[in-house]
Design an enzyme around this catalytic site. Structure first.
Site: not given
Ligand code: NAG
Length: 378
Positions: A198, A219-220, A241, A274, A276
């Site tokens: 991340d 990743d993010d 991500h 995104r 979540k």
């Protein structure tokens, strides 16, 4: 010159200086010599002793220069609790010894702190020593890279990070923190098993501004678990991500409020936009704006909201609300194997969404969306 003319000249100079400089009202008590030295002291640390010397002397230096420091294995370059107003300057290559541990490799805290990288400076995590395809879920224990915790009214600027073992910046307990022109280059990890790298993980922080970030990771790009008044602009995110809110739920702080992502590009990534939220947990996500965001080569979802993270077999739950979710000018392309938009909301937890100029093409249209708010199409 005769002695008397020297005295006369001296007196004339004294008189002109005295008349040009107004009396200083701040000079009440003379600062001690020690105080003056502290304020003006620039300290340079380097080599394998650099990290321990810097940590020991950090409150005696107004400027800390870290020049080609080789941080030993299992040790944090500890720049916590710096004096107010301290400057930290990275020069050359900063390296880190190998050990399986949680890290962090670098930690900075304090008030009115400025951390900068000199031209050409970089922090080399040499992450391939840890990469095993398992990230933070298993395999080797990997050190997190950079803790920006408990920083107040501070700036981190021009830092270049290469090949992080796992998560890069952890921003927590920060107030009024700006990160500008940060580069995270983990591209080597694409083929060498890097995961959960991340870029910026943000929690329990307020007034965090990130401008001009370049993030190449796995990743993010940004993940905000909690926090308020967060602004991200002029960023490029690649390989990861996407720009994420979440995951939200299950922590001490489960409120995300007033976040703007502006004028940024997300490419070659799993997702673009995104949110979540964690299945079965509670929390609040509100006032979230993505404006002028361009997507390209997105493999999974262009825009995705999931209220059943991380238990995709379960139905979405209502415990974390998502309100005032604004998309304005979110455009671009998804690969044909991916899905343009996917929305999985609890039965009444997604409200007051305003989407304008949303145009995501190239991928599939989902037929599995649930509880899509009024005026939004999946
Ligand atoms: C939202 O956050 C931004 C960026 O930090 C800030 O400038 C703005 O004042 C905040 N808005 C509100 C209503 O607090």
């Amino acid at each position: 010159m005769t002695p008397s003319s020297v005295i006369a000249l001296g007196l004339a100079l004294w008189a002109s200086v005295a008349s040009a400089v107004p009396a200083d009202p701040l000079v009440t008590a003379a600062p001690s010599l020690e105080d003056l030295e502290k304020r003006a002291t620039s300290c340079t640390f380097s080599g394998s002793e650099g990290a321990s010397s810097a940590s020991k002397s950090k409150t005696s230096c107004s400027t800390i220069v870290l020049s080609d420091v080789a941080v030993p294995s299992g040790v944090t370059l500890d720049l916590t609790d710096l004096n107010e107003g301290t400057y930290v300057i990275f020069e050359g290559e900063t390296t880190f010894g190998y050990e399986e541990w949680d890290g962090p490799l670098v930690s900075v805290s304090g008030t009115d702190i400025t951390v900068t990288g000199a031209s050409g400076a970089y922090l080399n995590g040499d992450g391939s020593r840890w990469w095993d395809g398992e990230g933070s879920d298993g395999g080797k224990t990997k050190p997190k890279f950079f803790y920006a915790h408990d920083l107040t009214s501070s700036l981190i600027s021009g830092i270049y990070i290469q090949n992080s073992p796992v998560q890069v910046f952890s921003i927590d307990g920060a107030t009024d923190l700006t990160l500008e022109d940060i580069t995270i280059d983990n591209t080597d990890g694409d083929d060498e098993g890097a995961a959960n790298t991340d870029g910026f993980d943000i929690g329990s922080s307020t007034y965090v501004t990130i401008t001009g970030a370049n993030v190449y990771n796995q990743d993010d790009c940004v993940a905000i678990n909690s926090g308020e008044n967060i602004y991200f602009s002029g960023g490029v995110c690649s390989g990861g991500h996407g720009l994420s809110i979440g995951s939200v739920g299950g922590r001490d702080d489960n409120t995300v409020k007033n976040v703007t992502f502006y004028d940024s590009e997300i490419k070659s990534s799993q997702n673009g936009v995104r949110i979540k939220t964690i299945y079965g947990d509670t929390g609040t996500v509100s006032e979230i704006t993505y404006k002028e965001i361009t997507l390209s080569e997105i493999t999974d979802y262009g825009i995705v909201v999931e209220q059943n993270y991380d238990d995709t077999d379960e139905s979405p739950t209502n415990g974390v609300t998502i309100s005032d979710f604004v998309l304005d000018g979110v455009v671009g392309t998804v690969e044909d194997t991916g899905t343009n938009i996917y929305i999985l909301c609890g039965s009444d937890s997604c409200t007051d969404w305003t989407w304008t100029d949303v145009d995501i093409t190239g991928g599939k249209t989902s037929s599995d969306c649930e509880n899509v708010p009024d005026d939004i199409s999946c």
